[in-house]
Scaffold this motif. Structure first.
Motif, PDB file in Angstrom:
ATOM      1  N   ASN A 245      -8.813 -16.732  15.888  1.00  0.00           N
ATOM      2  CA  ASN A 245     -10.120 -16.220  16.267  1.00  0.00           C
ATOM      3  C   ASN A 245     -10.832 -17.222  17.167  1.00  0.00           C
ATOM      4  N   THR A 246     -11.526 -16.693  18.171  1.00  0.00           N
ATOM      5  CA  THR A 246     -12.250 -17.563  19.105  1.00  0.00           C
ATOM      6  C   THR A 246     -13.497 -18.171  18.495  1.00  0.00           C
ATOM      7  N   GLU A 247     -13.994 -17.621  17.380  1.00  0.00           N
ATOM      8  CA  GLU A 247     -15.203 -18.128  16.731  1.00  0.00           C
ATOM      9  C   GLU A 247     -14.895 -18.800  15.394  1.00  0.00           C
ATOM     10  N   GLN A 248     -13.662 -19.251  15.221  1.00  0.00           N
ATOM     11  CA  GLN A 248     -13.233 -20.012  14.034  1.00  0.00           C
ATOM     12  C   GLN A 248     -13.095 -19.156  12.774  1.00  0.00           C
ATOM     13  N   TYR A 249     -13.073 -17.845  12.886  1.00  0.00           N
ATOM     14  CA  TYR A 249     -12.832 -16.983  11.724  1.00  0.00           C
ATOM     15  C   TYR A 249     -11.307 -16.819  11.554  1.00  0.00           C
ATOM     16  N   PHE A 250     -10.655 -17.894  11.165  1.00  0.00           N
ATOM     17  CA  PHE A 250      -9.215 -17.866  10.967  1.00  0.00           C
ATOM     18  C   PHE A 250      -8.892 -17.240   9.617  1.00  0.00           C
ATOM     19  N   GLY A 251      -7.872 -16.384   9.588  1.00  0.00           N
ATOM     20  CA  GLY A 251      -7.553 -15.675   8.355  1.00  0.00           C
ATOM     21  C   GLY A 251      -6.065 -15.646   8.074  1.00  0.00           C
ATOM     22  N   ALA A 252      -5.721 -15.370   6.818  1.00  0.00           N
ATOM     23  CA  ALA A 252      -4.324 -15.234   6.401  1.00  0.00           C
ATOM     24  C   ALA A 252      -4.281 -14.259   5.234  1.00  0.00           C
ATOM     25  N   GLY A 253      -3.163 -13.526   5.131  1.00  0.00           N
ATOM     26  CA  GLY A 253      -3.060 -12.542   4.055  1.00  0.00           C
ATOM     27  C   GLY A 253      -1.628 -12.170   3.784  1.00  0.00           C
ATOM     28  N   VAL A 254      -1.430 -11.363   2.757  1.00  0.00           N
ATOM     29  CA  VAL A 254      -0.106 -10.908   2.374  1.00  0.00           C
ATOM     30  C   VAL A 254      -0.212  -9.485   1.844  1.00  0.00           C
ATOM     31  N   ASN A 255       0.804  -8.674   2.115  1.00  0.00           N
ATOM     32  CA  ASN A 255       0.929  -7.320   1.579  1.00  0.00           C
ATOM     33  C   ASN A 255       2.305  -7.212   0.940  1.00  0.00           C
ATOM     34  N   LEU A 256       2.341  -7.156  -0.387  1.00  0.00           N
ATOM     35  CA  LEU A 256       3.592  -7.083  -1.144  1.00  0.00           C
ATOM     36  C   LEU A 256       3.725  -5.688  -1.727  1.00  0.00           C
ATOM     37  N   ARG A 257       4.885  -5.053  -1.518  1.00  0.00           N
ATOM     38  CA  ARG A 257       5.155  -3.716  -2.039  1.00  0.00           C
ATOM     39  C   ARG A 257       6.474  -3.723  -2.794  1.00  0.00           C
ATOM     40  N   TYR A 258       6.529  -2.936  -3.868  1.00  0.00           N
ATOM     41  CA  TYR A 258       7.775  -2.864  -4.630  1.00  0.00           C
ATOM     42  C   TYR A 258       7.856  -1.536  -5.368  1.00  0.00           C
ATOM     43  N   LEU A 259       9.071  -1.021  -5.510  1.00  0.00           N
ATOM     44  CA  LEU A 259       9.382   0.182  -6.284  1.00  0.00           C
ATOM     45  C   LEU A 259      10.745  -0.045  -6.938  1.00  0.00           C
ATOM     46  N   PRO A 260      10.798  -0.830  -8.008  1.00  0.00           N
ATOM     47  CA  PRO A 260      12.089  -1.215  -8.581  1.00  0.00           C
ATOM     48  C   PRO A 260      12.800  -0.097  -9.314  1.00  0.00           C
ATOM     49  N   SER A 261      12.072   0.926  -9.793  1.00  0.00           N
ATOM     50  CA  SER A 261      12.706   2.005 -10.543  1.00  0.00           C
ATOM     51  C   SER A 261      11.937   3.293 -10.327  1.00  0.00           C
ATOM     52  N   GLN A 262      12.516   4.417 -10.784  1.00  0.00           N
ATOM     53  CA  GLN A 262      11.862   5.709 -10.638  1.00  0.00           C
ATOM     54  C   GLN A 262      10.607   5.807 -11.493  1.00  0.00           C
ATOM     55  N   ASN A 263      10.529   5.020 -12.556  1.00  0.00           N
ATOM     56  CA  ASN A 263       9.351   5.069 -13.421  1.00  0.00           C
ATOM     57  C   ASN A 263       8.142   4.406 -12.782  1.00  0.00           C
ATOM     58  N   VAL A 264       8.354   3.475 -11.867  1.00  0.00           N
ATOM     59  CA  VAL A 264       7.248   2.823 -11.177  1.00  0.00           C
ATOM     60  C   VAL A 264       6.856   3.691  -9.984  1.00  0.00           C
ATOM     61  N   LYS A 265       5.683   4.291 -10.051  1.00  0.00           N
ATOM     62  CA  LYS A 265       5.226   5.194  -9.002  1.00  0.00           C
ATOM     63  C   LYS A 265       4.482   4.460  -7.897  1.00  0.00           C
ATOM     64  N   LEU A 266       3.991   3.260  -8.209  1.00  0.00           N
ATOM     65  CA  LEU A 266       3.231   2.515  -7.220  1.00  0.00           C
ATOM     66  C   LEU A 266       3.232   1.053  -7.602  1.00  0.00           C
TER      67      LEU A 266
END
Length: 740
Positions: A245-266
């Motif tokens: 960012n040009t105004e020092q609003y530096f950011g970082a993030g993560v998006n983790l997704r998983y569906l290990p089995s049919q019972n896990v819907k989300l």
């Protein structure tokens, strides 16, 4: 950028699209095939062509020639086949199909044993709809291609709207493509150049950098958003983000997704942190969601937690319009078991009511809830239902990141209801019911300070009885066709409900947490609510026409039979009598009009019997296109509250308009969102979007300006406008480049 579109681009270099050609084959010759490859070479020649075989070493076929060997099919004007080495030289209108791939060229040198070769002035097609061409395309082995002085595009090769020009490229199937000396072109105009680029070509999800995005903002400067995608097998992946960012609003993030089995819907985690140079601090937000079926005991588990370090900051910083209407932050985790006759819940949750500089926090840690649905008692017309819960409750206040615990106590509640189902004619209904409620609190409000105290517990009890009568209903049928309807039915339906509530002991000492503590209690103990509803039903014309409600109008009001309703003004009006007690509540009216499937109109109004005027009104109209006009929509909403006599409130009035349509079918589109404060004469939000769709690309432009309200020490709440611009270019089978 859409993940699957991105993956499609990565594989376009190595998976040409198979297109089969049927040819007449009046002349068929079988030649001994290469021994190493197995099988024979079959050469077909269209009428008028010729075949010359010399010394059983090689053959020359001219005309419209087709050569077939194993999974290879080659067409050309002239084919020279060396039967000993398996080499083939094809000239003129060369087309080579192998499995799912097709390559066209003016000349090709190909070996049937190794299935490798070189194509000159060649073009190739990759699924889905991706084309590449070059002065030379060389197939090195089964998994590697080399391209010299070529282009990639999803557009028509004759005049592509966009293309990537490369000096050299090495494409490894189901791995990576290494591009060198590349430039991106819009038509013939070069946009940017890069010396090298590594591009994944894997069939499955592949690890790699995402296309960067840019955001322009007058408040927070220009932001470059970078992302890196990492798959973990077939059931999980993660994307890490970094913002410059040009105004020092530096950011970082993560998006983790998983569906290990049919019972896990989300299963998903979103977490993000950004430097806030105004406060010299880090702002953060997160959301975690998990839903799972078939847990032991027949339970279902759901976790949905979220939080913000400063919601007001993210309302200004983010481009998510939902944050501007978010008045509370809710998190919960529960186990639930639902059966036809009952439901059982084990719940822990937290709700933060957010203001500009503080939060009021409500927590259940945990709550056990049992509900029994209405069940018939034997053969009697009586039905019994039950709501009950036992909970540990906490109340707190958060100011400047410091939490103050206001209350920490236990509550037990039981609420049975006994109702009777009477046999009545269809046009008449009578439903009596009796409810009892007993609630125990380990803490209560102090009578002197009106603050929670643990010194004294509290028992609250009340009973409530009501009889609801619907009807007698009157109706009349009009056999008259009008506006797409063959006939109409007018129904008049009166409603009367008598409600009696016993005196609620110690209600003023109850700590307010939720609807258990503040249930529906009438303003007076003994009252009657009455109303009348008129409905106009229409039978649509045609053999398959349905009956639906075209218009409805309802009027409602309550009258006190014991004590009167009390209404007080904030301040007296000079020259007028002080407010008096009244036996009637304001008159409420609701209107709904639905003459067509595409048009609805809703309106409500409340007429005060003390103010002798309309106190509030709401009007909403929605028009949605169908068929060829399905892309068109128009939504209009107006809601207002009027100034009350003797009140310092000046009233409010807001208008919202959302509309959009194709200006040129499937090419140029425009959408507009407006939120206007008619009381102050200013726009609260303006959003304009325009987009152009080509055969292989799309361009979107956005302008947005909205007001935010910030709390600043010494100044209080101030109003600040924020303006942002967006531009993005979507390339077919590639993704979106630009801002968002």
């Amino acid at each position: 950028m859409n993940l699957w579109r991105r993956l499609a681009l990565l594989s376009l270099l190595v998976f040409p699209l198979a297109i089969s050609l049927e040819a007449q084959r009046p002349q068929v010759r079988l030649m001994p095939g290469p021994k190493a490859g197995g099988g024979d070479v079959k050469i077909n020649i269209e009428p008028g062509g010729r075949l010359d075989v010399q010394h059983d070493e090689y053959s020359i076929a001219e005309g419209v020639v087709t050569l077939e060997y194993q999974d290879i099919k080659m067409r050309a004007d002239k084919v020279t086949h060396n039967k000993k080495t398996g080499d083939v030289v094809a000239e003129g209108h060369v087309i080579v199909d192998q499995g799912p791939s097709r390559v066209s060229a003016t000349q090709a040198i190909y070996n049937l044993n190794s299935k490798t070769g070189t194509f000159f002035n060649a073009t190739a097609t990759a699924d889905p709809s991706m084309y590449f061409a070059g002065d030379r395309i060389e197939k090195v082995d089964d998994d590697t291609f080399k391209l010299t002085n070529g282009i990639f595009t999803s557009c028509d090769l004759d005049r592509p709207a966009w293309s990537i020009h490369v000096g050299e490229a090495t494409v490894n199937l189901d791995d990576y493509a290494y591009l060198r000396d590349l430039s991106f072109h819009a038509r013939k105009l070069p946009i940017f150049w890069a010396p090298r680029l590594v591009w994944p070509t894997k069939r499955e999800r592949s690890q790699g950098l995402l296309i960067p995005r840019v955001l322009f903002s007058t408040r927070f400067g220009q932001r470059l958003e970078l992302g890196y995608f990492m798959p973990f097998g077939e059931s999980a992946d993660a994307t890490v983000y970094a913002d410059l960012n040009t105004e020092q609003y530096f950011g970082a993030g993560v998006n983790l997704r998983y569906l290990p089995s049919q019972n896990v819907k989300l299963g998903e985690l979103l977490a993000y942190a950004v430097n806030n140079p105004e406060r010299n601090d880090v702002e953060w937000k997160y959301q975690y969601q998990h839903a799972q079926e078939n847990l032991p005991g027949g339970f279902r588990g759901v976790v949905d937690v979220q939080d913000y370090s400063d919601l007001d900051f993210f309302r200004r910083y983010d481009r998510d319009p939902r944050l501007h209407t978010l008045s509370n932050i809710y998190s919960s985790a529960y186990l639930t078991k639902n059966r036809p006759t009952y439901s059982l819940n084990i719940l822990a949750d937290r709700r933060d009511l957010v203001s500009l500089n503080s939060r009021q926090r409500f927590e259940q840690l945990p709550s056990l809830q049992y509900r029994r649905y209405p069940q018939r008692i034997g053969q009697t017309p009586l039905y019994l239902s039950l709501e009950s819960s036992t909970s540990q409750l906490r109340l707190g206040t958060i100011v400047n990141d410091e939490e103050t615990r206001d209350a920490d106590y236990f509550r037990a509640d039981v609420f049975p209801t006994l109702s009777m189902q009477l046999r009545t004619p269809p046009w008449f209904s009578v439903k009596p019911q009796i409810s009892l409620r007993q609630t125990w609190y380990s803490s209560s409000l102090d009578e002197t300070t009106n603050k929670p105290t643990n010194d004294e517990s509290l028992n609250r009890f009340y009973a409530q009885g009501q009889v609801e009568v619907i009807g007698p209903s009157f109706s009349r049928v009009f056999n008259r066709a009008l506006g797409g309807f063959s006939r109409f039915k007018h129904v008049i339906e009166p409603r009367v409900r008598y409600l009696y509530t016993t005196e609620v002991e110690e209600q003023e000492r109850v700590i307010r947490f939720d609807s258990v503590d503040t249930p529906y209690l009438p303003l007076v103990r003994d009252s009657v609510e009455y109303g009348i509803t008129q409905r106009l039903l229409g039978k649509e014309a045609g053999p398959n026409g349905n009956a639906r409600e075209v218009l409805s109008l309802s009027l409602r009001q309550s009258v006190a039979l014991s004590d009167s309703f009390e209404f007080q003004r904030e301040e007296p009006i000079p020259g007028q009598d002080p407010p008096r007690e009244h036996r009637f509540t304001p008159l409420s009216a609701s209107l709904r009009v639905n003459p067509y499937q595409t048009l609805t109109l809703d309106a409500t109004a409340s007429f005060g019997n003390i103010s002798h005027q309309i106190d509030s009104a709401y009007v909403s109209a929605n028009l949605v296109g169908t068929g060829e006009n399905a892309d068109k929509y128009l939504s209009f909403t107006w809601f207002t509250s009027f100034n009350q006599p003797g009140s310092s409130f000046d009233g409010s009035s807001q208008i919202r308009v959302n509309t959009g349509s194709w200006i040129k079918r499937d090419r140029l589109r425009a959408d507009v969102e407006l939120n206007f404060d008619a009381q102050s004469g200013s726009f609260l939000e303006q959003r304009f979007l325009a987009g152009w769709s080509g055969s292989c690309y799309g361009i979107a432009l956005e302008f947005r300006r909205h007001l935010v309200y910030e709390f600043q020490a010494g100044l209080g709440t101030i109003e600040r406008p924020i303006t942002s611009y967006g531009v993005s270019v979507s390339l077919k089978n590639v993704g979106t480049i630009g801002s968002h």
